[in-house]
Design an enzyme around this catalytic site. Structure first.
Site, PDB file in Angstrom:
ATOM      1  N   LYS A 171       0.891  -1.182   0.000  1.00  0.00           N
ATOM      2  CA  LYS A 171       0.000   0.000   0.000  1.00  0.00           C
ATOM      3  C   LYS A 171       0.923   1.224   0.000  1.00  0.00           C
ATOM      4  O   LYS A 171       1.413   1.653   1.043  1.00  0.00           O
ATOM      5  CB  LYS A 171      -0.875  -0.032   1.256  1.00  0.00           C
ATOM      6  CG  LYS A 171      -2.209   0.675   1.129  1.00  0.00           C
ATOM      7  CD  LYS A 171      -2.135   2.141   0.789  1.00  0.00           C
ATOM      8  CE  LYS A 171      -1.769   3.013   1.956  1.00  0.00           C
ATOM      9  NZ  LYS A 171      -1.478   4.407   1.570  1.00  0.00           N
ATOM     10  N   GLY A 223       6.780   5.732   7.878  1.00  0.00           N
ATOM     11  CA  GLY A 223       5.908   6.913   7.877  1.00  0.00           C
ATOM     12  C   GLY A 223       6.070   7.664   9.179  1.00  0.00           C
ATOM     13  O   GLY A 223       7.092   7.536   9.862  1.00  0.00           O
ATOM     14  N   SER A 224       5.045   8.418   9.526  1.00  0.00           N
ATOM     15  CA  SER A 224       5.151   9.278  10.706  1.00  0.00           C
ATOM     16  C   SER A 224       5.054   8.454  11.990  1.00  0.00           C
ATOM     17  O   SER A 224       4.491   7.351  12.005  1.00  0.00           O
ATOM     18  CB  SER A 224       4.037  10.320  10.676  1.00  0.00           C
ATOM     19  OG  SER A 224       2.793   9.665  10.760  1.00  0.00           O
ATOM     20  N   GLY A 228       2.658   5.259  12.806  1.00  0.00           N
ATOM     21  CA  GLY A 228       3.376   4.027  13.151  1.00  0.00           C
ATOM     22  C   GLY A 228       2.980   3.511  14.522  1.00  0.00           C
ATOM     23  O   GLY A 228       2.768   2.304  14.702  1.00  0.00           O
ATOM     24  N   GLU A 245       9.627   2.208  10.766  1.00  0.00           N
ATOM     25  CA  GLU A 245      10.633   3.240  10.455  1.00  0.00           C
ATOM     26  C   GLU A 245       9.889   4.562  10.474  1.00  0.00           C
ATOM     27  O   GLU A 245       9.084   4.830   9.588  1.00  0.00           O
ATOM     28  CB  GLU A 245      11.238   3.010   9.059  1.00  0.00           C
ATOM     29  CG  GLU A 245      11.977   1.705   8.887  1.00  0.00           C
ATOM     30  CD  GLU A 245      13.331   1.705   9.562  1.00  0.00           C
ATOM     31  OE1 GLU A 245      13.770   2.750  10.074  1.00  0.00           O
ATOM     32  OE2 GLU A 245      13.941   0.620   9.608  1.00  0.00           O
ATOM     33  N   CYS A 279      13.667  11.397   6.354  1.00  0.00           N
ATOM     34  CA  CYS A 279      13.630  11.019   7.772  1.00  0.00           C
ATOM     35  C   CYS A 279      14.978  11.285   8.413  1.00  0.00           C
ATOM     36  O   CYS A 279      15.078  11.491   9.610  1.00  0.00           O
ATOM     37  CB  CYS A 279      13.254   9.558   7.901  1.00  0.00           C
ATOM     38  SG  CYS A 279      14.199   8.507   6.803  1.00  0.00           S
ATOM     39  N   GLU A 380       9.328  17.216  14.662  1.00  0.00           N
ATOM     40  CA  GLU A 380       9.699  17.001  13.262  1.00  0.00           C
ATOM     41  C   GLU A 380       8.873  17.920  12.367  1.00  0.00           C
ATOM     42  O   GLU A 380       7.640  17.927  12.440  1.00  0.00           O
ATOM     43  CB  GLU A 380       9.446  15.540  12.861  1.00  0.00           C
ATOM     44  CG  GLU A 380       9.932  15.249  11.459  1.00  0.00           C
ATOM     45  CD  GLU A 380       9.644  13.819  10.989  1.00  0.00           C
ATOM     46  OE1 GLU A 380       8.493  13.374  11.108  1.00  0.00           O
ATOM     47  OE2 GLU A 380      10.582  13.163  10.496  1.00  0.00           O
TER      48      GLU A 380
HETATM   49  P1  NAD Z   1       2.112   9.023   7.205  1.00  0.00           P
HETATM   50  O1  NAD Z   1       2.312   8.361   8.511  1.00  0.00           O
HETATM   51  O2  NAD Z   1       1.075  10.052   7.082  1.00  0.00           O
HETATM   52  O3  NAD Z   1       1.771   7.933   6.065  1.00  0.00           O
HETATM   53  C1  NAD Z   1       2.606   6.820   5.830  1.00  0.00           C
HETATM   54  C2  NAD Z   1       1.783   5.711   5.185  1.00  0.00           C
HETATM   55  O4  NAD Z   1       0.828   5.216   6.129  1.00  0.00           O
HETATM   56  C3  NAD Z   1       0.978   6.144   3.961  1.00  0.00           C
HETATM   57  O5  NAD Z   1       1.023   5.118   2.991  1.00  0.00           O
HETATM   58  C4  NAD Z   1      -0.426   6.295   4.524  1.00  0.00           C
HETATM   59  O6  NAD Z   1      -1.437   6.157   3.565  1.00  0.00           O
HETATM   60  C5  NAD Z   1      -0.464   5.178   5.527  1.00  0.00           C
HETATM   61  N1  NAD Z   1      -1.446   5.334   6.607  1.00  0.00           N
HETATM   62  C6  NAD Z   1      -1.926   6.482   7.123  1.00  0.00           C
HETATM   63  N2  NAD Z   1      -2.780   6.212   8.144  1.00  0.00           N
HETATM   64  C7  NAD Z   1      -2.827   4.863   8.276  1.00  0.00           C
HETATM   65  C8  NAD Z   1      -3.510   3.966   9.146  1.00  0.00           C
HETATM   66  N3  NAD Z   1      -4.318   4.419  10.096  1.00  0.00           N
HETATM   67  N4  NAD Z   1      -3.320   2.641   9.013  1.00  0.00           N
HETATM   68  C9  NAD Z   1      -2.476   2.176   8.062  1.00  0.00           C
HETATM   69  N5  NAD Z   1      -1.805   2.978   7.184  1.00  0.00           N
HETATM   70  C10 NAD Z   1      -1.973   4.305   7.298  1.00  0.00           C
HETATM   71  O7  NAD Z   1       3.564   9.587   6.789  1.00  0.00           O
HETATM   72  P2  NAD Z   1       3.935  10.531   5.545  1.00  0.00           P
HETATM   73  O8  NAD Z   1       3.522  11.920   5.839  1.00  0.00           O
HETATM   74  O9  NAD Z   1       3.489   9.889   4.283  1.00  0.00           O
HETATM   75  O10 NAD Z   1       5.532  10.453   5.570  1.00  0.00           O
HETATM   76  C11 NAD Z   1       6.348  11.297   6.287  1.00  0.00           C
HETATM   77  C12 NAD Z   1       6.879  10.618   7.527  1.00  0.00           C
HETATM   78  O11 NAD Z   1       7.595   9.439   7.175  1.00  0.00           O
HETATM   79  C13 NAD Z   1       7.875  11.461   8.306  1.00  0.00           C
HETATM   80  O12 NAD Z   1       7.565  11.403   9.669  1.00  0.00           O
HETATM   81  C14 NAD Z   1       9.214  10.793   8.035  1.00  0.00           C
HETATM   82  O13 NAD Z   1      10.184  10.989   9.045  1.00  0.00           O
HETATM   83  C15 NAD Z   1       8.804   9.374   7.910  1.00  0.00           C
HETATM   84  N6  NAD Z   1       9.818   8.585   7.192  1.00  0.00           N
HETATM   85  C16 NAD Z   1      10.606   7.739   7.923  1.00  0.00           C
HETATM   86  C17 NAD Z   1      11.596   7.005   7.286  1.00  0.00           C
HETATM   87  C18 NAD Z   1      12.485   6.066   8.082  1.00  0.00           C
HETATM   88  O14 NAD Z   1      13.120   5.213   7.470  1.00  0.00           O
HETATM   89  N7  NAD Z   1      12.573   6.182   9.403  1.00  0.00           N
HETATM   90  C19 NAD Z   1      11.773   7.109   5.896  1.00  0.00           C
HETATM   91  C20 NAD Z   1      10.945   7.971   5.189  1.00  0.00           C
HETATM   92  C21 NAD Z   1       9.959   8.707   5.849  1.00  0.00           C
END
Ligand code: NAD
Length: 490
Positions: A171, A223-224, A228, A245, A279, A380
């Site tokens: 996804k 993701g965030s 997470g 992550e 990130c 962040e």
């Molecule tokens: P986000 O958490 O909004 O979304 C990430 C993913 O989760 C998307 O595919 C989204 O559709 C999905 N999602 C959202 N709500 C969900 C739920 N309730 N259940 C399941 N899936 C859901 O993050 P974003 O804004 O897309 O990305 C930015 C964040 O990602 C930043 O915090 C960044 O630090 C982090 N990031 C971390 C790394 C790492 O390796 N540590 C790498 C890249 C980005």
């Protein structure tokens, strides 16, 4: 633009769609993608479950042959795919090519691992008995990712998961769906059997259906931290393995004995490369007080020269837009917060000049006089915003670096070997760079963070297989009699 389920391109059963926009020019609509539901996820999971039966039995090196071929196809399609990625998520072509190169490296690395995937053997405590252990695939893996590395980050999860004999439902972020479809095309051309890899587009509804599905055995998430942690709570309740992550607030320390020109290039790249949307981006700069003022002056001078622009139409562009209107609003609101907490010495506003008028461009922004309790030091932002703090000593600098809820990457510029090794030992982060910026990763090394950044897993290298395999321990007793461990033996 469709979902990819069981080797077939299909619309969502909901009939709903979402628009994928170019962040450098929001009137450029790349395409409409399926806004998928739990039913679409269930169809993909059913396909992946069925495909698992044969895929797990294919000799691992044969699976590796398919991954190696995928690496070759990523190489062949690199320029075309880089342009697609730049159009949908905004970073420059040079950076999107680097993103794809990470997937190429990961494909070749994962392919070689299929000839290792080493287990352990150990002596038995009994006569005529042998002990060994094997890495076993787990089943269907649900992969949920952010948009900032649309190919590299999914590849870190998907390719090792496949190498180990699992099947996948992916996804992707709704901000980078087109790249995900190219990922599917490449795996298909490489010869991956139907159903082994599936893509379901959508937002939280589809992501959460993947987390909840009982036949999904592992969740790999990037993701965030907020999302997470919510996913981890559900996985805890469902007794499901989950690798996280998440966010970062990475610090770079510059000591007075450092090579200042090198440290400056490190800050510029770490803070403003990928528009600060990594990130691992450098969002906190910890300057020793002896060099603080001179360093800030030179940093300002060099950051002023950074060219913002559309990576597809402006060959001089060094930094692209932020990803979407929501992120633009968030970054601008943090800039307002920063202005009330500290002193803005550069940027501090949106750029709408010339061809950037329709894009989500934010000028590289630097705050000084930042305090450790300030929100711009702690939270962040995920944009081109750098918070500079003053350290009175090396120990103070380490203390400031560790004053964070996150712990992904870190960096120190110094020529003092004792300071470097102390920093390696004492900085609370999954990654520490010496005389290099906080950003960057190599496919064959562990990647991940401590504290609010992760939950103890590491992608990359050999460690990623700890996420996507489970151990099977085997005892072979060839004594011809019942041997009762711990009873007959002692
Ligand atoms: P986000 O958490 O909004 O979304 C990430 C993913 O989760 C998307 O595919 C989204 O559709 C999905 N999602 C959202 N709500 C969900 C739920 N309730 N259940 C399941 N899936 C859901 O993050 P974003 O804004 O897309 O990305 C930015 C964040 O990602 C930043 O915090 C960044 O630090 C982090 N990031 C971390 C790394 C790492 O390796 N540590 C790498 C890249 C980005």
């Amino acid at each position: 633009m469709k979902n990819y389920i069981n080797g077939t391109w299909s619309d969502s059963t909901t009939g709903r769609t979402f628009a994928n926009l170019n962040p450098a020019n929001s009137s450029d609509v790349i395409g409409m993608f399926p806004l998928s539901s739990a039913d679409d996820v269930a169809a993909a999971v059913a396909a992946a479950s069925a495909a698992f039966r044969a895929w797990r039995l294919m000799p691992a090196p044969k699976r590796g042959d398919i991954l190696r071929k995928a690496g070759d196809i990523f190489t062949r399609r690199k320029d075309e795919l880089a342009a697609i990625m730049t159009r949908e998520m905004g970073k420059t072509l040079q950076e999107t090519k680097g993103d794809i190169q990470e997937a190429i490296d990961t494909a070749y690395y994962a392919a070689t691992e299929t000839r290792r995937l080493f287990g352990y053997t150990a002596p038995s405590e009994m006569d005529n008995k042998m002990n060994m252990s094997f890495r076993m695939p787990i089943g269907v893996c649900g992969i949920i990712t952010a948009w900032n590395f649309p190919i590299a980050v999914p590849s870190w999860k998907i390719l090792p998961a496949l190498a180990a004999g699992n099947t996948v439902v992916f996804k992707p972020s709704d901000d980078s769906p087109h790249s995900a479809n190219i990922f599917a095309e490449i795996l298909e051309e490489a010869g991956l059997p139907k159903g082994v890899f599936n893509v379901v587009h959508g937002q939280a509804e589809a992501g959460s259906a993947l987390v909840e599905h009982p036949d999904v055995k592992v969740i790999g998430f990037t993701g965030s931290t907020a999302t997470g942690n919510a996913i981890a709570a559900r996985c805890g309740a469902l007794n499901k393995k989950v690798s996280l992550e998440m966010g970062g607030k990475n610090a770079q320390i510059v000591m007075p004995d450092a090579d200042m020109d090198l440290a400056l290039t490190g800050v510029l790249w770490g803070a403003f490369g990928t528009t600060g949307q990594r990130c691992t981006a450098t969002s906190r700069l910890i300057l020793h007080t002896d060099i603080h003022d001179a360093f800030v002056e030179e940093l300002k001078r060099q950051a002023t020269a950074i060219v913002l622009g559309n990576g597809l139409t402006n060959s001089a562009a060094q930094v692209g837009p932020v990803i979407n209107q929501r992120q633009l609003d968030k970054v601008l609101s943090y800039i307002d917060i920063g202005k009330s907490e500290a002193t803005c010495v550069l940027g501090g506003e949106r750029d709408t000049t010339g061809d950037n008028a329709n894009g989500y461009f934010v000028k590289p922004t630097i705050f000084v006089d930042v305090e450790r309790t300030d929100r711009i030091f702690q939270e962040e932002i995920f944009g081109p915003v750098l918070s500079v703090v003053r350290a009175t000593s090396f120990e103070h600098a380490l203390e400031l670096a560790n004053d964070s809820a996150y712990g992904l990457s870190s960096s120190i510029y110094t020529r003092d070997v004792n300071a470097a090794f102390t920093a390696i030992r004492d900085i609370e982060a999954g990654i520490t760079y010496i005389n290099a910026p906080t950003i960057g990763a190599e496919a064959h090394m562990p990647f991940g963070g401590v504290k609010g950044t992760g939950n103890g897993h590491r992608e990359g290298g050999w460690t990623v297989f700890d996420i996507f395999t489970e151990w099977k321990t085997v005892y072979v007793d060839f004594s011809g009699k019942l041997q009762r461990a711990q009873i007959d033996n002692y």
